[in-house]
Design a protein around this motif. Structure first.
Motif, PDB file in Angstrom:
ATOM      1  N   ALA A 125     -21.747  45.900  -1.727  1.00  0.00           N
ATOM      2  CA  ALA A 125     -21.535  44.478  -1.453  1.00  0.00           C
ATOM      3  C   ALA A 125     -22.805  43.826  -0.925  1.00  0.00           C
ATOM      4  O   ALA A 125     -23.078  42.651  -1.204  1.00  0.00           O
ATOM      5  N   ALA A 126     -23.585  44.582  -0.158  1.00  0.00           N
ATOM      6  CA  ALA A 126     -24.854  44.041   0.344  1.00  0.00           C
ATOM      7  C   ALA A 126     -25.784  43.714  -0.812  1.00  0.00           C
ATOM      8  O   ALA A 126     -26.431  42.661  -0.831  1.00  0.00           O
ATOM      9  N   ALA A 127     -25.849  44.600  -1.803  1.00  0.00           N
ATOM     10  CA  ALA A 127     -26.664  44.330  -2.993  1.00  0.00           C
ATOM     11  C   ALA A 127     -26.063  43.198  -3.824  1.00  0.00           C
ATOM     12  O   ALA A 127     -26.794  42.407  -4.432  1.00  0.00           O
ATOM     13  N   ALA A 128     -24.734  43.110  -3.846  1.00  0.00           N
ATOM     14  CA  ALA A 128     -24.070  42.074  -4.638  1.00  0.00           C
ATOM     15  C   ALA A 128     -24.457  40.683  -4.160  1.00  0.00           C
ATOM     16  O   ALA A 128     -24.654  39.770  -4.973  1.00  0.00           O
ATOM     17  N   GLU A 129     -24.577  40.492  -2.837  1.00  0.00           N
ATOM     18  CA  GLU A 129     -25.009  39.180  -2.348  1.00  0.00           C
ATOM     19  C   GLU A 129     -26.465  38.922  -2.729  1.00  0.00           C
ATOM     20  O   GLU A 129     -26.823  37.791  -3.096  1.00  0.00           O
ATOM     21  N   ARG A 130     -27.303  39.926  -2.658  1.00  0.00           N
ATOM     22  CA  ARG A 130     -28.698  39.780  -3.060  1.00  0.00           C
ATOM     23  C   ARG A 130     -28.791  39.307  -4.520  1.00  0.00           C
ATOM     24  O   ARG A 130     -29.665  38.518  -4.870  1.00  0.00           O
ATOM     25  N   LEU A 131     -27.877  39.767  -5.367  1.00  0.00           N
ATOM     26  CA  LEU A 131     -27.927  39.454  -6.791  1.00  0.00           C
ATOM     27  C   LEU A 131     -27.212  38.152  -7.144  1.00  0.00           C
ATOM     28  O   LEU A 131     -27.491  37.564  -8.182  1.00  0.00           O
ATOM     29  N   TRP A 132     -26.293  37.709  -6.282  1.00  0.00           N
ATOM     30  CA  TRP A 132     -25.525  36.494  -6.580  1.00  0.00           C
ATOM     31  C   TRP A 132     -26.108  35.257  -5.906  1.00  0.00           C
ATOM     32  O   TRP A 132     -26.274  34.204  -6.514  1.00  0.00           O
ATOM     33  N   THR A 133     -26.432  35.358  -4.650  1.00  0.00           N
ATOM     34  CA  THR A 133     -26.739  34.208  -3.804  1.00  0.00           C
ATOM     35  C   THR A 133     -28.165  33.722  -4.023  1.00  0.00           C
ATOM     36  O   THR A 133     -29.090  34.535  -4.152  1.00  0.00           O
ATOM     37  N   PRO A 134     -28.384  32.398  -4.048  1.00  0.00           N
ATOM     38  CA  PRO A 134     -29.750  31.880  -4.180  1.00  0.00           C
ATOM     39  C   PRO A 134     -30.667  32.462  -3.110  1.00  0.00           C
ATOM     40  O   PRO A 134     -30.250  32.660  -1.956  1.00  0.00           O
ATOM     41  N   TYR A 135     -31.901  32.710  -3.485  1.00  0.00           N
ATOM     42  CA  TYR A 135     -32.831  33.371  -2.569  1.00  0.00           C
ATOM     43  C   TYR A 135     -32.941  32.636  -1.236  1.00  0.00           C
ATOM     44  O   TYR A 135     -32.968  33.265  -0.170  1.00  0.00           O
ATOM     45  N   ASP A 136     -32.985  31.320  -1.276  1.00  0.00           N
ATOM     46  CA  ASP A 136     -33.147  30.553  -0.041  1.00  0.00           C
ATOM     47  C   ASP A 136     -31.925  30.610   0.856  1.00  0.00           C
ATOM     48  O   ASP A 136     -32.000  30.272   2.036  1.00  0.00           O
ATOM     49  N   ASN A 137     -30.780  31.015   0.304  1.00  0.00           N
ATOM     50  CA  ASN A 137     -29.554  31.133   1.103  1.00  0.00           C
ATOM     51  C   ASN A 137     -29.362  32.529   1.683  1.00  0.00           C
ATOM     52  O   ASN A 137     -28.440  32.751   2.467  1.00  0.00           O
ATOM     53  N   LEU A 138     -30.199  33.466   1.269  1.00  0.00           N
ATOM     54  CA  LEU A 138     -30.074  34.830   1.768  1.00  0.00           C
ATOM     55  C   LEU A 138     -30.613  34.930   3.189  1.00  0.00           C
ATOM     56  O   LEU A 138     -31.562  34.234   3.552  1.00  0.00           O
ATOM     57  N   ALA A 139     -30.019  35.806   3.960  1.00  0.00           N
ATOM     58  CA  ALA A 139     -30.489  36.021   5.322  1.00  0.00           C
ATOM     59  C   ALA A 139     -31.839  36.717   5.303  1.00  0.00           C
ATOM     60  O   ALA A 139     -32.065  37.631   4.509  1.00  0.00           O
ATOM     61  N   LYS A 140     -32.726  36.286   6.151  1.00  0.00           N
ATOM     62  CA  LYS A 140     -34.034  36.933   6.268  1.00  0.00           C
ATOM     63  C   LYS A 140     -33.974  38.151   7.184  1.00  0.00           C
ATOM     64  O   LYS A 140     -34.869  38.986   7.189  1.00  0.00           O
ATOM     65  N   ASP A 141     -32.900  38.243   7.943  1.00  0.00           N
ATOM     66  CA  ASP A 141     -32.644  39.381   8.823  1.00  0.00           C
ATOM     67  C   ASP A 141     -31.186  39.788   8.615  1.00  0.00           C
ATOM     68  O   ASP A 141     -30.283  38.965   8.799  1.00  0.00           O
ATOM     69  N   PRO A 142     -30.922  41.027   8.195  1.00  0.00           N
ATOM     70  CA  PRO A 142     -29.541  41.429   7.902  1.00  0.00           C
ATOM     71  C   PRO A 142     -28.598  41.310   9.092  1.00  0.00           C
ATOM     72  O   PRO A 142     -27.379  41.228   8.904  1.00  0.00           O
ATOM     73  N   ARG A 143     -29.149  41.272  10.314  1.00  0.00           N
ATOM     74  CA  ARG A 143     -28.273  41.106  11.476  1.00  0.00           C
ATOM     75  C   ARG A 143     -27.528  39.782  11.428  1.00  0.00           C
ATOM     76  O   ARG A 143     -26.458  39.649  12.031  1.00  0.00           O
ATOM     77  N   GLN A 144     -28.083  38.818  10.688  1.00  0.00           N
ATOM     78  CA  GLN A 144     -27.436  37.517  10.584  1.00  0.00           C
ATOM     79  C   GLN A 144     -26.151  37.557   9.766  1.00  0.00           C
ATOM     80  O   GLN A 144     -25.332  36.645   9.866  1.00  0.00           O
ATOM     81  N   VAL A 145     -25.966  38.590   8.957  1.00  0.00           N
ATOM     82  CA  VAL A 145     -24.771  38.652   8.105  1.00  0.00           C
ATOM     83  C   VAL A 145     -23.845  39.802   8.482  1.00  0.00           C
ATOM     84  O   VAL A 145     -22.849  40.051   7.804  1.00  0.00           O
ATOM     85  N   THR A 146     -24.127  40.498   9.567  1.00  0.00           N
ATOM     86  CA  THR A 146     -23.332  41.668   9.938  1.00  0.00           C
ATOM     87  C   THR A 146     -21.857  41.326  10.087  1.00  0.00           C
ATOM     88  O   THR A 146     -20.980  42.009   9.533  1.00  0.00           O
ATOM     89  N   GLY A 147     -21.555  40.260  10.826  1.00  0.00           N
ATOM     90  CA  GLY A 147     -20.159  39.889  11.046  1.00  0.00           C
ATOM     91  C   GLY A 147     -19.454  39.517   9.760  1.00  0.00           C
ATOM     92  O   GLY A 147     -18.294  39.887   9.538  1.00  0.00           O
TER      93      GLY A 147
END
Length: 531
Positions: free
Chosen positions: A473-495
């Motif tokens: 699922a972590a890779a799935a967001e990398r492949l789906w979500t626009p680059y500018d919408n991705l978290a620059k630090d994975p701690r931001q998406v942990t929850g």
């Protein structure tokens, strides 16, 4: 002591996120995975009516195949699977009841293929405006993605005992960043029963992955029936660990109805020892059985027969021909093959190139474009068909070289996107960027996307789900979500990822906890949202 304090603080932080997530809000504000292209919401709530329905008035898509109807039925199952919605609707203000979902599909065509339009627009009205949520998509497959997003906007309300849509009004405008978002399964190292494969396909749809790369056969076993050469599946582990031709067609159909293409693979000329159980003449010799005999015309007749049969069921525009890890020593150690090499003025590497290119031409003759593992590019990239997609796996930096040469690429670098590497964390999966060091827009377009690989040496039906999820699922967001919408630090998406992992559990998917590398067990009693 300091390490223990940090650990306690982390647990507390995750717990706070979890409590908020239960109410449909998190420190990320949204519990949607993968994150959409654009999303806005309000602060009110609606409730799904008892007879929440699908409305398709005004759509150009007639749904003769039932894909849309079946997708809506699965949506209702997803919403109701975790709890029995037995609330008393008479006690709910009718102005707060959402009657259904109005879906408009603009294209009448439901052919699934690489590069189709997967975009959708979803809106849910504000409270006090009873009626329908609205979903518009160019294709039915975009609509299926919209269903998945809508399912994540909903939750079970324990007070009313009905399904609630909090934070209305919603507006979601969404489309994938990459058109190829894959997951590999390996049915040669361990046989995977059909229900297991179907469960994997269902879970892929939840995360908006859209290509099941089926690594069907390998050195260890050949489980698939090939009508043109019926003895090939003599290489199966046992008579019961096989897939009939109809089984394979069923997997393709099951996936297609969920918006998922199936990429079939035969790995040649290496990784093919099992082929010779039924047809020993495919081996250079009994004592030296791999790679396939390059000197034998029968070898290429069999490949032609396999791909001819493939073309009847595997309708994806690509076929995977492998080409990796070829140890050519058997060719020079076997007298008749060595004689053939001498006659044709070839050394081992030239014979390897000859084999790969001839297999490519056979695939092209059956209407396929080709995917090959990166060794083919590393060894003779300028000789490959221009219809080749190079599948990276050995490490970083390859995609950059491939697209600079004008070829297309799929990224699966093993240090970050191999699920069987249990020491690779979800954070590493999330931060793996397919376009690393590729800045030219035209070259960026040549990166079709990426794929996480679930190699099966230590994987079977007992542990495949918890090895795939939640890292895939972590890779799935990398492949789906626009680059500018991705978290620059994975701690931001942990929850938010923890929330999605728990959602998978609620839907019956055995996704492992986040708190560790791959396939870990919960360390102690506690909330799903804090593990």
């Amino acid at each position: 002591m300091m390490g223990k304090i940090v650990w306690v603080l982390l647990v507390v932080l995750l717990f706070v996120q979890a409590v908020l997530a239960i109410d449909g809000v998190s420190v990320d504000r949204l519990n949607i995975w993968p994150m959409p292209h654009s999303v806005s919401h309000g602060r009110e709530s609606l409730f799904l009516s008892k007879d929440f329905e699908l409305n398709t008035e005004g759509t150009k898509y007639n749904d003769g195949s039932g894909i849309l109807k079946d997708g809506f039925s699965r949506l209702l199952e997803m919403l109701r699977v975790a709890h029995v919605a037995d609330g008393n609707f008479s006690k709910i203000d009718t102005s707060l009841l959402l009657q259904g979902l109005h879906v408009v599909v603009l294209s009448a065509d439901d052919q699934l293929q690489y590069g189709i339009d997967e975009s959708y627009k979803l809106s849910v009205p504000a409270s006090g405006k009873p009626g329908y949520a609205y979903l518009e998509a160019h294709t039915v497959y975009g609509a299926l993605h919209g269903f998945q997003t809508f399912s994540q906007l909903c939750l079970f309300n324990f007070t009313t005992r009905v399904i609630e849509v909090p934070m209305v009004p919603w507006t979601v405008i969404d489309q994938p960043r990459f058109s190829f978002r894959g997951l590999l399964i390996d049915t040669s190292r361990h046989y995977l029963p059909l229900p297991v494969i179907k469960n994997v396909i269902d879970s892929m749809a939840y995360a908006k992955l859209n290509v099941l790369h089926w690594h069907i056969v390998d050195t260890q076993s050949f489980p698939l029936e090939i009508p043109s050469y019926p003895k090939l599946w003599d290489g199966a582990y046992s008579v019961s660990e096989r897939y009939t031709f109809a089984d394979a067609a069923e997997i393709v159909s099951y996936a297609q109805r969920r918006g998922i293409n199936v990429l079939g693979e035969i790995d040649v000329p290496g990784h093919a020892r099992s082929w010779g159980i039924g047809y020993p003449s495919l081996w250079p010799s009994k004592d030296c059985p791999e790679p396939l005999d390059v000197s034998n015309e029968f070898t290429f007749k069999v490949i032609d027969g396999i791909l001819s049969d493939f073309s009847k069921i595997f309708k994806f525009k690509f076929v995977h021909l492998g080409g990796d890890e070829v140890n050519t020593s058997c060719w020079t150690l076997t007298p008749h093959v060595k004689k053939w090499l001498t006659k044709h003025h070839m050394n081992e590497s030239q014979a390897y190139q000859y084999f790969v290119l001839r297999a490519q031409n056979i695939a092209l003759s059956h209407g396929y474009e080709i995917v090959n593992w990166e060794e083919t590019f590393n060894n003779f990239g300028n000789k490959l068909s221009r219809k080749t997609v190079v599948h990276n796996w050995l490490g970083g930096g390859v995609a950059e070289k491939v697209v600079a040469a004008g070829l297309r690429c799929i990224v699966s670098n093993q240090d970050k996107w191999y699920l069987d590497h249990l020491d690779t964390t979800w954070q590493q999966f999330y931060m793996n960027e397919p376009l690393t060091d590729i800045t030219n827009p035209n070259q960026q377009k040549l990166v079709l996307g990426g794929e996480v690989c679930m190699w099966g040496e230590h994987i079977d039906g007992s542990d495949i789900e918890q090895t795939i999820w939640p890292r895939a699922a972590a890779a799935a967001e990398r492949l789906w979500t626009p680059y500018d919408n991705l978290a620059k630090d994975p701690r931001q998406v942990t929850g938010r990822l923890a929330h999605f992992r728990c959602l998978l559990n609620q839907r019956g998917v055995a996704a492992a906890p986040l708190g560790g590398p791959g396939r870990v067990a919960p360390e102690e009693p506690g909330s799903c949202y804090t593990q």
